[in-house]
Design an enzyme around this catalytic site. Sequence first.
Site, PDB file in Angstrom:
ATOM      1  N   GLY A  22       0.792  -1.226   0.000  1.00  0.00           N
ATOM      2  CA  GLY A  22       0.000   0.000   0.000  1.00  0.00           C
ATOM      3  C   GLY A  22       0.825   1.277   0.000  1.00  0.00           C
ATOM      4  CB  CYS A  44     -25.101 -10.699 -18.258  1.00  0.00           C
ATOM      5  SG  CYS A  44     -24.402 -10.593 -19.924  1.00  0.00           S
ATOM      6  CB  CYS A  54     -23.658 -14.832 -20.418  1.00  0.00           C
ATOM      7  SG  CYS A  54     -23.194 -13.961 -18.908  1.00  0.00           S
ATOM      8  CB  CYS A  62     -20.448  -9.630 -18.714  1.00  0.00           C
ATOM      9  SG  CYS A  62     -21.413 -10.937 -17.987  1.00  0.00           S
ATOM     10  CB  CYS A  99     -19.752 -12.031 -21.343  1.00  0.00           C
ATOM     11  SG  CYS A  99     -21.512 -11.923 -21.733  1.00  0.00           S
TER      12      CYS A  99
HETATM   13 ZN    ZN Z   1     -22.522 -11.844 -19.641  1.00  0.00          ZN
END
Ligand code: ZN
Lengths: 262, 295
Positions: free
Chosen positions: B41, B250, B253, B275, B281
């Site tokens: 970090g 989505c 998909c 997606c 996807c």
């Molecule tokens: Zn998708």
Amino acid sequence: MSAHAEMTPLLSVRGVSKRYGAQIGCADMSFDLYPGEVMGIVGESGSGKSTLLACLAGHLRPDTGSVLFDTRADGLRDTVRMSEPERRMMSRTDWAFVHQNPRDGLRMAVSAGGNVGERLMAVGARNYGDIRRSAVDWLDRVEIDTGRIDDRPSTFSGGMQQRLQIARNLVTGPRLVFMDEPTGGLDVSVQARLLDLLRGLVRDMGLSAIIVTHDLAVVRLLADRLMVMKSGCVVEAGLTDQVLDDPQHAYTQLLVSSVLQV
Amino acid sequence: MSGCMRQEPDGARADYNFAYLDEQTKRMIRRAILKGLAIPGYQVPFASREMPMPYGWGTGGVQVSAAVMVPEDRFKVIDQGADDTTNAVSIRAFFERTAGVATTTRTREASVIQTRHRIPEEPLREGQILVYQVPIPEPLRFLEPRESETRKLHALEDYGLMHVKLYEDIARHGHIATAYDYPVRVEARYVMDPSPIPKFDTPKLADCPAIQLFGAGREQRIHALPPYTRVVPLDFEDHPFEASKPDHPCGLCGATDSYLDEVIVDDAGGRIFVCSDTDHCEARRDSGHVGEDTA
Ligand SMILES: [Zn+2]
Ligand SMILES: Nc1ncnc2c1ncn2[C@@H]1O[C@H](COP(=O)(O)OP(=O)(O)O)[C@@H](O)[C@H]1O
Ligand SMILES: [Mg+2]
């Protein structure tokens, strides 16, 4: 002084000096401040008041001397020789600093509520509702309409900004408040209201404070004790009423007489 | 240039200027990366080099990728989740040309993934390196523009300001409106800017088996998360962090657990949610998943 015999001072200043090259800022300053006491520091412009205050609050490192503060954990510690993280923690919790210019003490791009809440969040407050309630409470205590909580300080008058700066500083319940000309730059009527407010807060919270000002009316109203500075040195010190009513040093007499003429 | 070098039989010379940067520069960047991994970090300064592309194209990420890449690597580039944007295609082509490495669009097959603004949906595994392109690495910048002061705030763990920003969000919008670039605390020490990933991706930063490296070219900073690092989003008890996403499946998909982009599909302004991770996807569709908007 004898009244304090058995007490530990909250702040004990010993031989603090600060130069700017050849120019003296303040020289060999020593005094004690006891819990609940308000100390006024007066003197004309350039006499070293701000330099001294900055040394006490850890904003400037003095060339010599020590500044002992009665810490909650370990009693008297020299803040000049503390580590930077320790000093920062102190300035976020036990100390407060009210600048003459509210712009130096506020975040102008952050709402009034955020300004008041910052110190709480800095020391770990993580409940939004609680932070908000504290902000509302403090805005109310400094007589700012709580409906303005989400407004930025840039939309506030000078007097409101100064009151917001005070709220932002006092929200964590500090034990020592440093103020550098807190009423400077304000209209006379606005000054009077701010002074009343400060006096009420000092009394209600039992605050210990060091107030730097060139305005004797301010110390007359707020300070228990007084130090008069000239050219970086103390020329006279004592109880406020004594010093103002019966000044011994010629310089103090001059200061007092000039205020009487106003 | 290196394409010619690699033809040489002499193995020592073959890798000279592999992946565009000279060995000296790569060593310097690797040192910064190792320091970053050792102090999770923490922003490590490095001497960013001119790259043959503009800053907005992720020159910080490109330099980090170049420094960690070996000839055996298989390289993937995603830009907002997609492998096929101009930016992604150019960076992929750049390393094909200068390092001769194999490339892929499959998260699973890639050993080094350079990304802008997303973390792949497919969980990363040990041995993979995810390289982020970072525009502004300093999370405190918005309230404290002075570099000298922000360094001090990090050194002193003085992070009250970060919560002031979240407080302001809630005061203004009723909730934490920060949707990208959500600030996180790393191993209870440094507050880190994770680059502009959506906050949906923020939890994936934590406890990740892969190495995560962040390169900011213009700002000349590198920071890093070693595998399995504790990463916690900043929030309030009564306004806890939430990894939100559009509340739709989505359209292509049918996935209900992936981050979605809203896209316009026809001249009549018709929109569907798909997606953002194109590889994810496609893989789902290849294995038979169907969404409601597949024609
Ligand atoms: Zn998708
Ligand atoms: N940053 C600085 N650099 C050089 N000289 C300074 C600086 N600040 C203050 N001084 C000088 O130190 C002396 C004390 O100043 P200061 O503490 O500001 O006095 P006051 O607050 O009483 O007006 C003055 O002579 C002033 O000019
Ligand atoms: Mg002054």
